[in-house]
Scaffold this active site. Structure first.
Site, mmCIF file in Angstrom:
data_model
loop_
_atom_site.group_PDB
_atom_site.id
_atom_site.type_symbol
_atom_site.label_atom_id
_atom_site.label_comp_id
_atom_site.label_asym_id
_atom_site.label_seq_id
_atom_site.Cartn_x
_atom_site.Cartn_y
_atom_site.Cartn_z
ATOM 1 N NE ARG A 1 4.844 1.496 0.086
ATOM 2 C CZ ARG A 1 5.798 1.095 0.902
ATOM 3 N NH1 ARG A 1 7.053 1.206 0.539
ATOM 4 N NH2 ARG A 1 5.514 0.588 2.067
ATOM 5 C CB CYS B 1 -0.952 0.099 1.193
ATOM 6 S SG CYS B 1 -2.140 -1.223 1.276
ATOM 7 C CE LYS C 1 13.331 -11.759 -8.741
ATOM 8 N NZ LYS C 1 13.899 -11.508 -7.461
ATOM 9 C CD GLU D 1 16.040 -14.246 -6.286
ATOM 10 O OE1 GLU D 1 15.192 -14.602 -5.458
ATOM 11 O OE2 GLU D 1 15.918 -13.207 -6.964
ATOM 12 C CD GLU E 1 9.332 -11.566 -8.009
ATOM 13 O OE1 GLU E 1 8.598 -11.119 -7.127
ATOM 14 O OE2 GLU E 1 10.573 -11.510 -7.954
ATOM 15 C CE LYS F 1 11.286 -3.301 -4.446
ATOM 16 N NZ LYS F 1 11.981 -4.424 -5.070
ATOM 17 C CG ASN G 1 0.891 0.292 4.544
ATOM 18 O OD1 ASN G 1 0.601 -0.901 4.548
ATOM 19 N ND2 ASN G 1 2.096 0.745 4.237
ATOM 20 N N GLY G 2 -1.371 -1.403 6.596
ATOM 21 C CA GLY G 2 -1.120 -2.303 7.722
ATOM 22 C C GLY G 2 -2.380 -3.065 8.079
ATOM 23 C CG HIS H 1 16.462 -38.147 -3.601
ATOM 24 N ND1 HIS H 1 16.817 -39.419 -3.227
ATOM 25 C CD2 HIS H 1 17.613 -37.448 -3.708
ATOM 26 C CE1 HIS H 1 18.145 -39.483 -3.102
ATOM 27 N NE2 HIS H 1 18.638 -38.298 -3.389
ATOM 28 C CD1 TRP I 1 -0.693 -6.141 -3.158
ATOM 29 C CD2 TRP I 1 -1.046 -6.743 -1.031
ATOM 30 N NE1 TRP I 1 -0.437 -7.484 -3.050
ATOM 31 C CE2 TRP I 1 -0.651 -7.880 -1.769
ATOM 32 C CE3 TRP I 1 -1.335 -6.894 0.317
ATOM 33 C CZ2 TRP I 1 -0.522 -9.142 -1.190
ATOM 34 C CZ3 TRP I 1 -1.203 -8.149 0.902
ATOM 35 C CH2 TRP I 1 -0.797 -9.254 0.150
HETATM 36 C C1 F6R Z 1 11.123 -10.947 -4.948
HETATM 37 C C2 F6R Z 1 11.117 -9.960 -3.902
HETATM 38 C C3 F6R Z 1 10.607 -10.347 -2.569
HETATM 39 C C4 F6R Z 1 11.400 -9.629 -1.464
HETATM 40 C C5 F6R Z 1 10.791 -9.898 -0.097
HETATM 41 C C6 F6R Z 1 11.568 -9.222 1.002
HETATM 42 O O1 F6R Z 1 11.709 -10.444 -6.102
HETATM 43 O O2 F6R Z 1 11.486 -8.838 -4.101
HETATM 44 O O3 F6R Z 1 10.623 -11.728 -2.393
HETATM 45 O O4 F6R Z 1 12.712 -10.068 -1.505
HETATM 46 O O5 F6R Z 1 9.472 -9.455 -0.065
HETATM 47 O O6 F6R Z 1 11.621 -7.847 0.809
HETATM 48 P P1 F6R Z 1 12.722 -6.937 1.487
HETATM 49 O O7 F6R Z 1 14.022 -7.281 0.854
HETATM 50 O O8 F6R Z 1 12.291 -5.548 1.215
HETATM 51 O O9 F6R Z 1 12.716 -7.287 2.948
#
Ligand code: F6R
Length: 589
Positions: free
Chosen positions: A28, A2, A471, A467, A474, A584, A100-101, A490, A74
């Site tokens: 966000r 948010c 990527k 990781e 998402e 984000k 937000n929260g 396995h 969000w």
């Molecule tokens: C994936 C991504 C998320 C963040 C996670 C933690 O590309 O960006 O998985 O890594 O939400 O976020 P931060 O690093 O801000 O604590």
């Protein structure tokens, strides 16, 4: 999660300014948005479902107002509807709120207010706050009523409140980001600095359990005691253009390309500080690396580096799982929190626990002044500049660089570690050329219609395979999974069928033979092998060349997969900057 933005000042275009600010915060949260402003002694509202980026501001006449608050959502409580979009108002349209929260005790408050005759128009937890303020305001001033309402809230929040007939914004926070920008006779309040950096570089940080009343001059108060708090204005050093896309089509590709120099910036730290922190790691009764999502995978990769480079065991726990393992934390333990935003709720909670136990906390973060930065005993800023694409790219490799440097420092080989990283940064600069990107785009064309793909790696490149899968998931929405190469036989190898793409991350080290054998096992079952490796190998159907970076291999290996994920997203007509269902900075648990 948010985005919040507000303006109070002398300009009459507050609504316009707030919408422009929210557009910068859209990463966000982007399922709905809204603004509230004061208009003829009443609150005016504009709320919409969908992305604020799609709103045609140029051709919309907004009412004149010198005060406005806004929110890009969000969804947590209640579906994506106009009624659930913020701001929320009371029945008389005197007060408006954005939030937000999560308010944990909202049901109890809602019941209490309903018994008093208040009717609710949304399914949100937020609406309780605005009715609570309206209720207290029957016998108190706006400021007192808001103070009283905020005192009753349980949970994490960042809140803004306005009243139709007062030129005043009240902001309060606990566990969710909120920063005050100080201009010339005007103020901005936002979830993130880049949202107002084109207006001012002067900020005042609002800390947890603080409330600020902003009119001609901001007044800060402790939420619990009500006491006034002295605050400093801090000048920040980000350049406005670092938060803009510039000539790039998306932030994600811009941020991937920035890795040409972000590694240099990350490792440009004072040796004495790195050595001191390495000492703290050596002295600690247990070191716990904590992060979520991509940052969690960085922690996982770092555990291999500490083991290989420094012969030191470190524990890795993802933020949300930490509460179940907190009993292992001792007074002399060290928690290393890794986070781009410095605001991730699950990681923050781990820090809170660490602090109650008396353990020390080191944060490795990108956003200076973030909650983690301010709560930790020590902080290393990775200095990657604003990361605005939801998918983390440049922050990931900078975090890996810092942790690699710390691992070397723990083995009294800081200079050697730095040399390795400087050389790697140079190789990344050479690698990220247009020809390289074209090669990866062509590969993306070839595999874009597959429903599933897999990534395998071994040792430090196993977390990189995990990781890589994040990527790909998402932004491309292709079902992607990462495995330790040795684990396939396995069970997961049953997933391989004719032509299934499988990325094999092959480092030029003691793991090479094993992972090549694993790739061969996949190929024998029809898999299409994409090798990410310094040299071409017989088993590869397609080769993505990466520099031979020794212990920095995780840094170079993830970059082409970031590029592949980006191009898959674009080819599949997804918006890589704002993937569906995500946002984000995950400030809710
Ligand atoms: C994936 C991504 C998320 C963040 C996670 C933690 O590309 O960006 O998985 O890594 O939400 O976020 P931060 O690093 O801000 O604590």
């Amino acid at each position: 999660m948010c985005g919040i933005f507000a303006y109070s000042g002398q300009k009459k275009s507050a609504g316009d300014l707030v919408i422009r600010g929210l557009k910068k915060l859209e990463y966000r949260g982007y399922d709905s948005w809204g603004i509230a402003y004061s208009e003829n002694q009443k609150i005016g509202l504009l709320r919409k479902v969908g992305k604020i980026g799609e709103f045609d501001l140029e051709n919309t006449a907004l009412p004149q107002s010198t005060l406005a608050i806004g929110h890009s959502r969000w969804a947590t409580h209640g579906g994506v509807t106009e009624e659930n979009a913020h701001p929320h108002v009371d029945a008389q349209k005197m007060f408006a709120i954005v939030h937000n929260g999560i308010i944990e005790n909202y049901k109890e408050l809602r019941d209490e207010l309903q018994r008093k005759g208040y009717t609710f128009k949304s399914e949100t937890d937020t609406e309780t706050i605005v009715h609570l303020i309206a209720d207290y305001a029957k016998e108190n001033t706006f400021v007192t009523a808001t103070k009283m309402a905020i005192k009753r809230l349980k949970g994490r929040f960042a809140i803004l409140a306005i009243k139709a007939d007062e030129q005043k914004i009240i902001a309060a926070r606990r566990g969710s980001p909120l920063i005050l920008g100080v201009g010339e006779n005007e103020f901005f309040i936002a979830s993130d600095i880049p949202a107002f950096i084109n207006h001012t570089k002067k900020v005042m940080y609002i800390d947890d359990d603080e409330m600020v009343v902003v009119n001609e001059k901001p007044h800060f108060y402790n939420i619990h005691s009500g006491e006034e708090i002295e605050k400093r204005v801090v000048e920040i050093n980000w350049e406005p253009q670092s938060a803009e896309k510039g000539a790039f089509e998306h932030f994600m590709i811009k941020e991937i390309m920035e890795q040409k120099d972000t590694i240099y910036r990350a490792i440009n730290q004072k040796d004495s500080e790195i050595l001191h922190l390495a000492d703290e790691i050596k002295k600690a009764y247990g070191t716990f690396l904590i992060g979520c999502g991509t940052a969690g995978k960085v922690c996982h990769a770092a555990s291999y580096l500490f083991s290989k480079v420094a012969k030191r065991h470190v524990n890795v726990i993802v933020g949300s799982e930490f509460p179940s393992q907190q009993d292992f934390l001792k007074e002399k333990s060290l928690v290393i929190a890794v986070s781009q935003s410095g605001e991730t709720a699950d990681t923050l909670e781990a820090i809170e626990v660490a602090k109650t136990k008396g353990s020390k906390v080191l944060s490795i973060i990108n956003v200076e002044g973030s909650s983690m930065d301010r709560m930790s005993d020590y902080a290393i800023h990775i200095k990657a500049g604003p990361e605005k694409a939801v998918a983390s790219t440049k922050a990931t490799t900078s975090q890996l660089a810092i942790l690699t440097m710390l691992a070397y420092a723990c083995d009294n080989r800081l200079t050697e570690g730095k040399r390795l990283l400087i050389d790697t940064a140079g190789e990344i600069n050479d690698m990220l050329n247009p020809r390289y990107e074209k090669h990866i785009r062509a590969l993306a064309e070839k595999i874009k219609d597959f429903e599933s793909m897999y990534v395998i790696g071994k040792a430090v490149n196993y977390p990189i395979a995990l990781e890589a899968a994040i990527k790909l998931q998402e932004v491309s929405y292709i079902h992607a999974e990462g495995f330790a190469g040795g684990e396939l036989k396995h069970g997961p190898i049953a997933l391989i069928s004719d032509g299934t793409p499988c990325i094999a991350i092959v480092a030029n080290d003691e793991t090479r033979t094993d992972i090549l054998n694993n790739a061969m096992e996949v190929k024998s079952r029809g898999g299409f092998i994409i090798g990410v490796s310094p040299q071409n190998e017989d088993v590869f159907d397609q080769w993505i060349k990466v520099p031979d970076a020794g212990n920095a291999s995780p840094i170079v290996n993830i970059i082409p997969i970031q590029l592949l994920a980006y191009h898959l997203a674009v080819l599949r007509q997804n918006n890589p900057d704002m993937p569906r269902n995500l946002a984000k900075s995950v400030t809710v648990k």
